[in-house]
Scaffold this motif. Structure first.
Motif, PDB file in Angstrom:
ATOM      1  N   ASP A  96       6.990   5.216   0.428  1.00  0.00           N
ATOM      2  CA  ASP A  96       6.802   5.778  -0.915  1.00  0.00           C
ATOM      3  C   ASP A  96       6.766   4.676  -1.978  1.00  0.00           C
ATOM      4  OD1 ASP A  96       9.455   5.092  -0.882  1.00  0.00           O
ATOM      5  OD2 ASP A  96      10.212   7.059  -1.491  1.00  0.00           O
ATOM      6  N   TYR A  97       6.937   3.407  -1.541  1.00  0.00           N
ATOM      7  CA  TYR A  97       6.824   2.280  -2.468  1.00  0.00           C
ATOM      8  C   TYR A  97       5.424   1.681  -2.365  1.00  0.00           C
ATOM      9  CZ  TYR A  97       7.906  -2.227  -4.671  1.00  0.00           C
ATOM     10  OH  TYR A  97       7.912  -3.324  -5.493  1.00  0.00           O
ATOM     11  N   VAL A  98       5.061   1.255  -1.173  1.00  0.00           N
ATOM     12  CA  VAL A  98       3.718   0.696  -0.988  1.00  0.00           C
ATOM     13  C   VAL A  98       3.270   0.882   0.461  1.00  0.00           C
ATOM     14  CG1 VAL A  98       4.546  -1.664  -0.483  1.00  0.00           C
ATOM     15  CG2 VAL A  98       2.241  -1.339  -1.367  1.00  0.00           C
ATOM     16  N   GLN A  99       1.975   1.115   0.630  1.00  0.00           N
ATOM     17  CA  GLN A  99       1.384   1.171   1.972  1.00  0.00           C
ATOM     18  C   GLN A  99       0.086   0.377   1.929  1.00  0.00           C
ATOM     19  OE1 GLN A  99       0.502   5.335   2.772  1.00  0.00           O
ATOM     20  NE2 GLN A  99       2.383   5.924   1.716  1.00  0.00           N
ATOM     21  N   TYR A 100      -0.319  -0.110   3.092  1.00  0.00           N
ATOM     22  CA  TYR A 100      -1.687  -0.618   3.184  1.00  0.00           C
ATOM     23  C   TYR A 100      -2.556   0.545   3.646  1.00  0.00           C
ATOM     24  CZ  TYR A 100      -5.904  -2.578   4.988  1.00  0.00           C
ATOM     25  OH  TYR A 100      -7.234  -2.798   5.222  1.00  0.00           O
ATOM     26  N   GLN A 134       4.061  -6.038  -8.100  1.00  0.00           N
ATOM     27  CA  GLN A 134       3.325  -7.071  -7.361  1.00  0.00           C
ATOM     28  C   GLN A 134       3.890  -7.101  -5.942  1.00  0.00           C
ATOM     29  OE1 GLN A 134       1.184  -9.487  -8.461  1.00  0.00           O
ATOM     30  NE2 GLN A 134       1.345 -10.999  -6.830  1.00  0.00           N
ATOM     31  N   VAL A 135       3.020  -7.278  -4.956  1.00  0.00           N
ATOM     32  CA  VAL A 135       3.505  -7.385  -3.574  1.00  0.00           C
ATOM     33  C   VAL A 135       2.972  -8.679  -2.984  1.00  0.00           C
ATOM     34  CG1 VAL A 135       3.333  -6.386  -1.255  1.00  0.00           C
ATOM     35  CG2 VAL A 135       3.660  -4.894  -3.227  1.00  0.00           C
ATOM     36  N   MET A 183      -3.086  -8.530   2.167  1.00  0.00           N
ATOM     37  CA  MET A 183      -2.324  -7.355   1.713  1.00  0.00           C
ATOM     38  C   MET A 183      -1.762  -6.602   2.920  1.00  0.00           C
ATOM     39  SD  MET A 183      -4.873  -5.831  -1.175  1.00  0.00           S
ATOM     40  CE  MET A 183      -4.636  -6.167  -2.914  1.00  0.00           C
ATOM     41  N   ALA A 184      -2.612  -6.397   3.919  1.00  0.00           N
ATOM     42  CA  ALA A 184      -2.174  -5.664   5.117  1.00  0.00           C
ATOM     43  C   ALA A 184      -1.033  -6.415   5.795  1.00  0.00           C
ATOM     44  CB  ALA A 184      -3.348  -5.483   6.070  1.00  0.00           C
ATOM     45  N   ASP A 185      -1.176  -7.746   5.915  1.00  0.00           N
ATOM     46  CA  ASP A 185      -0.121  -8.577   6.533  1.00  0.00           C
ATOM     47  C   ASP A 185       1.186  -8.452   5.773  1.00  0.00           C
ATOM     48  OD1 ASP A 185      -1.778  -9.506   8.381  1.00  0.00           O
ATOM     49  OD2 ASP A 185      -2.040 -11.525   7.526  1.00  0.00           O
ATOM     50  N   SER A 186       1.091  -8.523   4.441  1.00  0.00           N
ATOM     51  CA  SER A 186       2.299  -8.478   3.612  1.00  0.00           C
ATOM     52  C   SER A 186       3.049  -7.181   3.836  1.00  0.00           C
ATOM     53  CB  SER A 186       1.959  -8.581   2.125  1.00  0.00           C
ATOM     54  OG  SER A 186       1.214  -9.727   1.880  1.00  0.00           O
ATOM     55  N   VAL A 187       2.321  -6.078   3.811  1.00  0.00           N
ATOM     56  CA  VAL A 187       2.984  -4.776   3.948  1.00  0.00           C
ATOM     57  C   VAL A 187       3.665  -4.688   5.309  1.00  0.00           C
ATOM     58  CG1 VAL A 187       2.561  -2.290   4.148  1.00  0.00           C
ATOM     59  CG2 VAL A 187       1.519  -3.596   2.291  1.00  0.00           C
ATOM     60  N   GLY A 226     -10.441  -1.383   1.618  1.00  0.00           N
ATOM     61  CA  GLY A 226      -9.090  -0.838   1.643  1.00  0.00           C
ATOM     62  C   GLY A 226      -8.232  -1.661   0.702  1.00  0.00           C
ATOM     63  N   GLY A 227      -6.941  -1.387   0.715  1.00  0.00           N
ATOM     64  CA  GLY A 227      -6.060  -2.154  -0.167  1.00  0.00           C
ATOM     65  C   GLY A 227      -4.655  -1.603  -0.158  1.00  0.00           C
ATOM     66  N   LEU A 228      -3.929  -1.861  -1.247  1.00  0.00           N
ATOM     67  CA  LEU A 228      -2.553  -1.376  -1.352  1.00  0.00           C
ATOM     68  C   LEU A 228      -2.543  -0.027  -2.053  1.00  0.00           C
ATOM     69  CD1 LEU A 228      -0.668  -4.638  -2.458  1.00  0.00           C
ATOM     70  CD2 LEU A 228      -0.919  -3.686  -0.151  1.00  0.00           C
ATOM     71  N   TRP A 229      -1.708   0.855  -1.551  1.00  0.00           N
ATOM     72  CA  TRP A 229      -1.559   2.181  -2.155  1.00  0.00           C
ATOM     73  C   TRP A 229      -0.120   2.323  -2.632  1.00  0.00           C
ATOM     74  CZ3 TRP A 229      -3.067   6.142  -4.652  1.00  0.00           C
ATOM     75  CH2 TRP A 229      -2.476   7.399  -4.534  1.00  0.00           C
ATOM     76  N   PHE A 230       0.024   2.504  -3.946  1.00  0.00           N
ATOM     77  CA  PHE A 230       1.348   2.696  -4.546  1.00  0.00           C
ATOM     78  C   PHE A 230       1.463   4.172  -4.936  1.00  0.00           C
ATOM     79  CE2 PHE A 230       0.123  -1.689  -5.472  1.00  0.00           C
ATOM     80  CZ  PHE A 230       1.240  -2.386  -5.036  1.00  0.00           C
ATOM     81  N   PRO A 231       2.122   4.990  -4.092  1.00  0.00           N
ATOM     82  CA  PRO A 231       2.165   6.427  -4.395  1.00  0.00           C
ATOM     83  C   PRO A 231       2.842   6.731  -5.731  1.00  0.00           C
ATOM     84  CG  PRO A 231       2.957   5.993  -2.161  1.00  0.00           C
ATOM     85  CD  PRO A 231       2.791   4.663  -2.821  1.00  0.00           C
TER      86      PRO A 231
END
Ligand SMILES: Cc1cc2nc3c(=O)[nH]c(=O)nc-3n(C[C@H](O)[C@H](O)[C@H](O)COP(=O)(O)OP(=O)(O)OC[C@H]3O[C@@H](n4cnc5c(N)ncnc54)[C@H](O)[C@@H]3O)c2cc1C
Length: 513
Positions: A233-237, A168-169, A221-225, A254-259
């Motif tokens: 490598d943990y999370v990107q917007y 969760q982010v 989500m973008a603000d949080s990141v 768009g959204g969160l990307w968890f590689p």
């Protein structure tokens, strides 16, 4: 960090000593102080720091430091460490050695080292939770008897077709965000170790895209990141175009990307954990624990016909809802039905990654996919229903509009499971409270970790709700660390947040125990 074939565990805490020390949950037998010299770095050697160290030291613990400074000696003495000057090493003429000798036990001092008559534990329940605990105990040299009422492991909630994992982010890096980060990263560490040891469990690291439910959530989500600055490598917007490139199809948002996110087949993971724990683990399939009975320093797991199935000084309840029947935990465990829908090859063009948001879509290979999942209160139907499939197709439609247009809910297959959900949706992991003894003396409870009385040798790992994959490895490590009296692998406030005694504490505070 597990080193030397897991015989050594190194728990590193990063931060200023004044912030970090109070967050540690450990009982030290030996302490070494290696900060920069007291005249250059006085904050590290204050009487306050030494007092906090005293709360972390077991009676008789030793302390050593390269410095012989008078101020350090005085601060140590004031915190009940009896310091003595010794010949120093190398260029140091003198150093300090001390022993912790409190006149009376500190109220919130470090607990004594646990002493078990034998290193043998019973774990009840062979789902993700039980297998996670069993594997961690066996890794420390314990013998484990794993008791399961079904003929095979992972026959209830952990038997779902496929499960996803991602943390969760949140912008405020909430307790849930920090806990799921710890659980996610520790799961990846353990899963890599399992694979290195030759265990295969269909872990697919395809990455995971999490869409916001609307434009506002996507912006959050973008603000949080941006605010958190987590490693890429943990999370990107990712904006819409990049999200589409990851997923291999066009997306609306768009959204969160968890590689490092992805999916596994939980049944295979449970089997891998059980196999990894052999030969230290003995599996008792088809046995139901009806009661726990104390006999001197052992717990007996009693079958419905009254005969003992096994006996051990330590018992871990990893039997989901049924745990609260065996030991009261002062809260209701809700049973929340969940249905997954399995889409056969050719029914949709699956994405290249897991896609999550209002629901989730898992590309399980060969053109097949799994869609999840319903969240049904007060519904005990163990069979998949057309209404459940229709709900999942609606979720899919919201995630990836148009993808499910040709599907009819009446013709689909699926699986059903029951989540075990607590009031605050966090799991119960750790030493179990003695609710009876607690109710006798409620006035002085302030913190679950210190004040609530516990049942000797009884631990819990249940209430994993919708995050069994995130909690299973960390839960196993936390329980095994607690059983062994090792430092907990979590900061104190996070351990408190999932402490099985928290509901006893809350009720006691409201005078309702
Ligand atoms: C539809 C659905 C989708 C989900 N998707 C995900 C997902 O994508 N990712 C994720 O992380 N999580 C997901 N979850 C949640 C996950 O399935 C659970 O959190 C996890 O399986 C719980 O594991 P457990 O070991 O606590 O419980 P269980 O798997 O239910 O295991 C408990 C075991 O204890 C045994 N038992 C109980 N009582 C006794 C007794 N008295 N004696 C002996 N044995 C006993 C039971 O037979 C059972 O095998 C999903 C859940 C559902 C229902």
């Amino acid at each position: 960090l597990h080193l030397d074939d897991e015989r050594v565990t190194l728990t590193l805490a990063f931060g200023d000593v004044a912030d970090v020390l109070p967050k540690l949950r450990l009982a030290a037998d030996a302490i070494y102080l290696d900060g920069f010299a007291p005249d250059r770095n006085p904050e590290m050697w204050t009487p306050g720091v030494m007092k906090t160290l005293a709360r972390l030291a077991r009676p008789g613990a030793t302390l050593a430091t390269y410095t012989a400074a008078r101020t350090v000696r005085d601060a140590l003495a004031a915190a009940a460490f009896a310091p003595a000057l010794r010949a120093g090493f190398g260029r140091k003429r003198q150093m300090l050695a001390a022993r912790f000798t409190p006149r009376a036990p500190l109220r919130h001092g470090a607990p004594a080292a646990p002493h078990w008559s034998e290193r043998r534990a019973i774990v009840i329940g062979a789902g993700l939770a039980g297998a996670g605990v069993a594997e961690r105990l066996v890794a420390r040299g314990w013998k484990v008897e794993l008791i399961e009422r079904h003929a095979a492991p992972a026959a209830e909630a952990s038997g779902m077709a496929a499960g996803i994992i991602h943390p969760q982010v949140s912008r405020d890096d909430s307790v849930l965000s920090r806990l799921t980060r710890a659980g996610f990263l520790y799961a990846l560490l353990r899963w890599r170790a399992l694979e290195r040891d030759g265990h295969r469990f269909a872990w697919t690291r395809c990455g995971l895209l999490q869409f916001g439910r609307d434009v506002r959530e996507e912006r959050r989500m973008a603000d949080s990141v941006r605010a958190l600055g987590n490693p890429a490598d943990y999370v990107q917007y990712v904006a819409r175009e990049e999200a589409g490139r990851h997923a291999g199809l066009s997306t609306e948002n768009g959204g969160l990307w968890f590689p490092a996110g992805g999916w596994v087949r939980p049944v295979n993971l449970v089997t891998a954990l059980v196999e990894a724990a052999r030969p230290g683990l003995t599996f008792f399939p088809g046995r139901t624990v009806n009661a726990l009975v104390r006999d001197k320093d052992l717990w007996l797991a009693i079958a419905p016909d009254g005969t003992p199935i096994a006996a051990a000084p330590v018992v871990v309840l990893a039997n989901s809802h049924d745990a609260a029947r065996l030991v009261p935990v002062a809260t209701a465990l809700k049973r929340v039905r969940g249905q997954l829908t399995c889409l056969p090859p050719g029914s949709i063009a699956p994405p290249d990654t897991v896609v999550a948001g209002a629901g989730h879509l898992i590309p399980v290979g060969d053109g097949a996919a799994v869609v999840g999942s319903t969240y049904d209160f007060e519904d005990d139907d163990p069979e998949p229903s057309a209404a459940g499939h229709a709900g999942n197709l609606e979720r899919l439609e919201r995630l990836l509009p148009g993808i499910a247009a040709r599907l009819s809910p009446g013709r689909l297959a699926g699986t059903v499971g029951f989540r075990c959900v607590t009031q605050d949706r966090l799991p119960l992991i750790g030493r179990l409270p003695d609710a009876g003894a607690a109710s006798a003396n409620t006035a002085r409870y302030k913190s679950p970790a210190w004040d609530v009385p516990r049942l000797e040798g009884l631990y819990g790992a249940f209430g994993y709700a919708s995050r069994g994959l995130t909690w299973a490895s960390l839960g196993g490590e936390l329980v095994a660390s607690a059983v062994e009296g090792e430092p907990l692998p979590l900061e104190g406030d996070l351990a408190d947040a999932i402490d099985p005694a928290r509901f006893v504490l809350r009720r006691a505070r409201r005078g309702r125990l």
